[in-house]
Write a protein that holds these residues in place. Structure first.
Motif, PDB file in Angstrom:
ATOM      1  N   ALA A 367       0.527  -1.429   0.129  1.00 54.47           N
ATOM      2  CA  ALA A 367      -0.170  -0.344  -0.096  1.00 54.47           C
ATOM      3  C   ALA A 367       0.875   1.262   0.071  1.00 54.47           C
ATOM      4  N   MET A 368       0.712   2.348  -0.500  1.00 59.61           N
ATOM      5  CA  MET A 368       1.693   3.656  -0.671  1.00 59.61           C
ATOM      6  C   MET A 368      -0.110   4.684  -0.008  1.00 59.61           C
ATOM      7  N   ARG A 369       0.111   6.020   0.207  1.00 56.82           N
ATOM      8  CA  ARG A 369      -0.552   6.743   0.211  1.00 56.82           C
ATOM      9  C   ARG A 369      -0.391   8.528   0.455  1.00 56.82           C
ATOM     10  N   ALA A 370       0.258   9.197  -0.049  1.00 54.10           N
ATOM     11  CA  ALA A 370       0.260  10.680  -0.066  1.00 54.10           C
ATOM     12  C   ALA A 370      -0.435  11.414   0.782  1.00 54.10           C
ATOM     13  N   SER A 371       0.782  12.000   2.381  1.00 53.52           N
ATOM     14  CA  SER A 371      -0.348  13.275   2.672  1.00 53.52           C
ATOM     15  C   SER A 371       0.039  14.514   3.029  1.00 53.52           C
ATOM     16  N   ARG A 372      -0.176  16.007   2.713  1.00 52.59           N
ATOM     17  CA  ARG A 372       0.128  16.787   2.770  1.00 52.59           C
ATOM     18  C   ARG A 372      -0.084  18.070   3.713  1.00 52.59           C
ATOM     19  N   TYR A 373       0.777  18.948   4.193  1.00 59.29           N
ATOM     20  CA  TYR A 373       0.996  19.643   4.847  1.00 59.29           C
ATOM     21  C   TYR A 373       1.874  21.675   4.105  1.00 59.29           C
ATOM     22  N   ARG A 374       0.787  22.141   4.318  1.00 61.31           N
ATOM     23  CA  ARG A 374       0.865  22.814   3.187  1.00 61.31           C
ATOM     24  C   ARG A 374       2.145  24.088   4.231  1.00 61.31           C
ATOM     25  N   HIS A 375       2.263  23.876   5.719  1.00 62.53           N
ATOM     26  CA  HIS A 375       3.254  24.757   6.533  1.00 62.53           C
ATOM     27  C   HIS A 375       3.993  23.957   7.200  1.00 62.53           C
ATOM     28  N   ALA A 376       5.145  22.943   6.504  1.00 65.21           N
ATOM     29  CA  ALA A 376       5.174  22.304   7.407  1.00 65.21           C
ATOM     30  C   ALA A 376       6.475  22.256   8.317  1.00 65.21           C
ATOM     31  N   GLN A 377       6.778  23.256   8.193  1.00 61.34           N
ATOM     32  CA  GLN A 377       8.402  23.591   8.209  1.00 61.34           C
ATOM     33  C   GLN A 377       8.559  25.383   8.142  1.00 61.34           C
ATOM     34  N   PRO A 378       8.764  26.480   9.279  1.00 64.46           N
ATOM     35  CA  PRO A 378       9.274  27.790   9.357  1.00 64.46           C
ATOM     36  C   PRO A 378      10.849  28.233   7.706  1.00 64.46           C
ATOM     37  N   ILE A 379      11.084  28.733   6.732  1.00 64.42           N
ATOM     38  CA  ILE A 379      11.967  29.016   6.262  1.00 64.42           C
ATOM     39  C   ILE A 379      12.751  29.969   7.584  1.00 64.42           C
ATOM     40  N   CYS A 380      13.424  29.814   8.097  1.00 59.60           N
ATOM     41  CA  CYS A 380      14.623  30.254   9.121  1.00 59.60           C
ATOM     42  C   CYS A 380      15.985  31.149   8.154  1.00 59.60           C
ATOM     43  N   ASP A 381      15.479  32.530   7.708  1.00 56.32           N
ATOM     44  CA  ASP A 381      16.357  33.272   7.173  1.00 56.32           C
ATOM     45  C   ASP A 381      17.558  34.226   8.337  1.00 56.32           C
ATOM     46  N   PRO A 382      18.430  34.806   8.025  1.00 54.91           N
ATOM     47  CA  PRO A 382      19.744  35.149   9.402  1.00 54.91           C
ATOM     48  C   PRO A 382      18.392  35.985   9.211  1.00 54.91           C
ATOM     49  N   GLY A 383      18.964  36.530  10.536  1.00 53.58           N
ATOM     50  CA  GLY A 383      18.335  37.678  11.607  1.00 53.58           C
ATOM     51  C   GLY A 383      17.158  36.779  11.842  1.00 53.58           C
ATOM     52  N   TYR A 384      16.398  36.020  11.494  1.00 50.30           N
ATOM     53  CA  TYR A 384      15.387  35.236  11.737  1.00 50.30           C
ATOM     54  C   TYR A 384      14.659  35.672  13.352  1.00 50.30           C
ATOM     55  N   LEU A 385      15.445  35.492  14.749  1.00 48.28           N
ATOM     56  CA  LEU A 385      15.297  36.239  15.616  1.00 48.28           C
ATOM     57  C   LEU A 385      14.740  37.404  16.653  1.00 48.28           C
ATOM     58  N   GLU A 386      15.183  38.365  15.468  1.00 51.14           N
ATOM     59  CA  GLU A 386      14.873  39.437  15.690  1.00 51.14           C
ATOM     60  C   GLU A 386      13.643  40.052  14.391  1.00 51.14           C
ATOM     61  N   ARG A 387      12.540  39.437  13.426  1.00 52.13           N
ATOM     62  CA  ARG A 387      12.451  39.232  12.835  1.00 52.13           C
ATOM     63  C   ARG A 387      10.611  38.584  13.065  1.00 52.13           C
ATOM     64  N   LEU A 388      11.226  36.973  14.324  1.00 54.77           N
ATOM     65  CA  LEU A 388       9.999  36.722  15.036  1.00 54.77           C
ATOM     66  C   LEU A 388       9.022  37.413  15.721  1.00 54.77           C
ATOM     67  N   PRO A 389       7.812  37.923  15.898  1.00 48.01           N
ATOM     68  CA  PRO A 389       6.681  38.417  16.396  1.00 48.01           C
ATOM     69  C   PRO A 389       7.481  37.926  18.078  1.00 48.01           C
ATOM     70  N   PRO A 390       7.082  38.672  19.341  1.00 46.86           N
ATOM     71  CA  PRO A 390       7.002  37.666  19.836  1.00 46.86           C
ATOM     72  C   PRO A 390       5.680  37.367  20.421  1.00 46.86           C
ATOM     73  N   ALA A 391       5.545  36.427  21.114  1.00 48.40           N
ATOM     74  CA  ALA A 391       4.337  35.093  21.244  1.00 48.40           C
ATOM     75  C   ALA A 391       2.754  35.806  22.003  1.00 48.40           C
ATOM     76  N   ARG A 392       3.637  37.022  23.293  1.00 45.11           N
ATOM     77  CA  ARG A 392       2.758  37.969  22.975  1.00 45.11           C
ATOM     78  C   ARG A 392       2.315  38.681  22.180  1.00 45.11           C
ATOM     79  N   LEU A 393       1.048  38.828  22.566  1.00 41.75           N
ATOM     80  CA  LEU A 393       1.046  40.045  21.247  1.00 41.75           C
ATOM     81  C   LEU A 393       0.000  41.320  22.303  1.00 41.75           C
ATOM     82  N   PRO A 394       0.602  42.198  21.186  1.00 38.15           N
ATOM     83  CA  PRO A 394      -0.337  43.382  21.627  1.00 38.15           C
ATOM     84  C   PRO A 394      -1.855  44.035  21.794  1.00 38.15           C
ATOM     85  N   VAL A 395      -2.327  42.613  22.864  1.00 36.83           N
ATOM     86  CA  VAL A 395      -3.716  42.786  23.742  1.00 36.83           C
ATOM     87  C   VAL A 395      -4.103  41.718  24.812  1.00 36.83           C
TER      88      VAL A 395
END
Length: 429
Positions: A367-395
């Protein structure tokens, strides 16, 4: 401590871990999951009578948060550790990989290139300070470390067949963490040790679900949240198909690209941060075979006729009656290949596996089967740490996080559990 009613969006390992910790601390979490099952990318499926994960997973000896959770749930005795083997398919030849002896015996590299590649891997394993790598581009960093020859043979195809146009836009810290994690899951220099749970990921997921519900928490499947409701600068609750529901706080653990749609009332500057993030998609084919492909658990591939970075023969880690092989096709979600019919990927996998092991025949594919996941892994570019939004939102009372937030670590069950529990403590404070 006053008990709070807190909505958790997403029943993957991070969402379940957050809900578990909230319930443990006396709060009343309600987990909302759009899927009909818990687990997210760790969810299992019925594969011709076999309950197994849609996407492959394994555990390392360094996965402390995962092992601690098993201990708390009384599941430590279900953990199994196995001495696994790695391999490399290169120039039509299956070669051993992953040890100093395998590197020295590898056909396709000069001795100076082998020494340089081995030294670079050793230094990555020993390194702890990753922040200087955050601003460095990964392929250039690797080329400087291993040299052009080893990069071309060992790394270039792995990058290009996972990230495509993003290949030269990745942070060195991210690839360093991958090298270190596998390198540290060894019980000596020459032996790799990885783990699996008896019963697979469903053993952990079911244990977490039972613990949450036993402490008064709820898990609602097939119940997507349509919108997080905000009023006068604070969270009011969530909007469901059946109406609005009040909550003291809301924690989203769904992929960050969905946050802007879920929470449209965020400031435009925050929306811009989310929209700047990119993710890799995956089409993962699972094959059930009568014969093994090889004796390797993890097999990297560098073959001009194969558009895959590797093959995971899961049954070489977790013993099963049949042979189970995962073959992932990674690509940006906007790539035209992601819209190909599943049969295209199934046909490729059959062809590739028969190329690696010419003894395989059509009748060996049960048997064979295919599964799909659109957002499987973040693309972490240089300087990613500074651009990542903080988990605590301004609300007031609102948080949003996904696997991006434990950068530079790659997505993993243990990392999601650790972050989810830490996040729950912050939310409840």
């Amino acid at each position: 401590m006053t008990s709070q009613r807190i909505a958790v969006l997403g029943a993957g390992p991070m969402g379940l871990a957050a809900a578990y910790q909230l319930a443990l601390d006396g709060h009343r979490p309600v987990v909302f999951e759009a899927d009909d099952r818990i687990g997210g990318m760790t969810a299992t499926m019925d594969f011709e009578g076999l309950d197994i994960e849609r996407y492959y997973h394994f555990h390392c000896t360094s996965d402390r948060a995962f092992l601690k959770m098993l201990d708390e749930l009384g599941l430590s005795d279900r953990m199994r550790w196995v001495a696994t083997k790695m391999g490399y398919w290169y120039q039509g030849r299956l070669q051993a990989w992953g040890t100093p002896f395998a590197l020295l015996a590898f056909k396709g590299l000069s001795l100076p290139a082998k020494i340089r590649a081995g030294l670079h891997a050793f230094l990555c394993i020993k390194r702890d300070d990753w922040k200087p790598l955050d601003h460095l581009e990964a392929t250039g960093w690797l080329r400087r470390g291993v040299g052009d020859e080893a990069y071309e043979v060992l790394w270039r195809k792995l990058f290009e067949l996972k990230f495509y146009d993003y290949t030269d836009k990745l942070s060195a810290a991210w690839i360093w963490s991958r090298i270190r994690r596998i390198g540290r899951s060894r019980y000596n220099l020459f032996k790799e040790k990885l783990g699996y749970l008896e019963g697979g990921s469903s053993t952990l997921l079911s244990g977490m679900k039972a613990a949450i519900e036993a402490r008064g928490g709820e898990i609602r499947l097939s119940t997507p949240v349509r919108q997080v409701l905000i009023e006068e600068g604070g969270v009011r609750g969530v909007r469901l198909d059946g109406g609005d529901e009040h909550f003291d706080k809301v924690v989203s653990t769904v992929p960050l690209p969905y946050v802007s749609r879920l929470i449209p009332d965020l400031p435009s500057s925050v929306h811009a941060q989310f929209q700047a993030l990119n993710n890799i998609a995956v089409v993962c084919v699972i094959a059930r075979l009568r014969k093994p492909v090889s004796d390797k658990f993890w097999l990297n591939t560098n073959d001009p006729d194969m558009d895959i970075p590797g093959v995971v023969e899961y049954s070489n880690l977790r013993p099963m009656k049949d042979h189970i092989v995962y073959v992932p096709f990674y690509m940006p979600g906007e790539h035209p290949k992601f819209s190909d019919d599943n049969q295209v990927f199934l046909d490729k996998v059959k062809r590739y596996l028969c190329r690696i092991n010419p003894e395989l025949r059509d009748e060996d594919f049960i048997a064979m089967r295919a599964s799909r996941y659109r957002h499987a892994q973040p693309i972490c570019d240089p300087g990613y740490l500074e651009r990542l939004p903080p988990a605590r939102l301004p609300v007031r009372g609102l948080w949003a996080a996904d696997t991006s937030h434990y950068y530079p670590e790659d997505r993993g069950i243990s990392e999601s559990i650790a972050f989810g529990r830490t996040l729950a403590k912050e939310v409840a404070a």
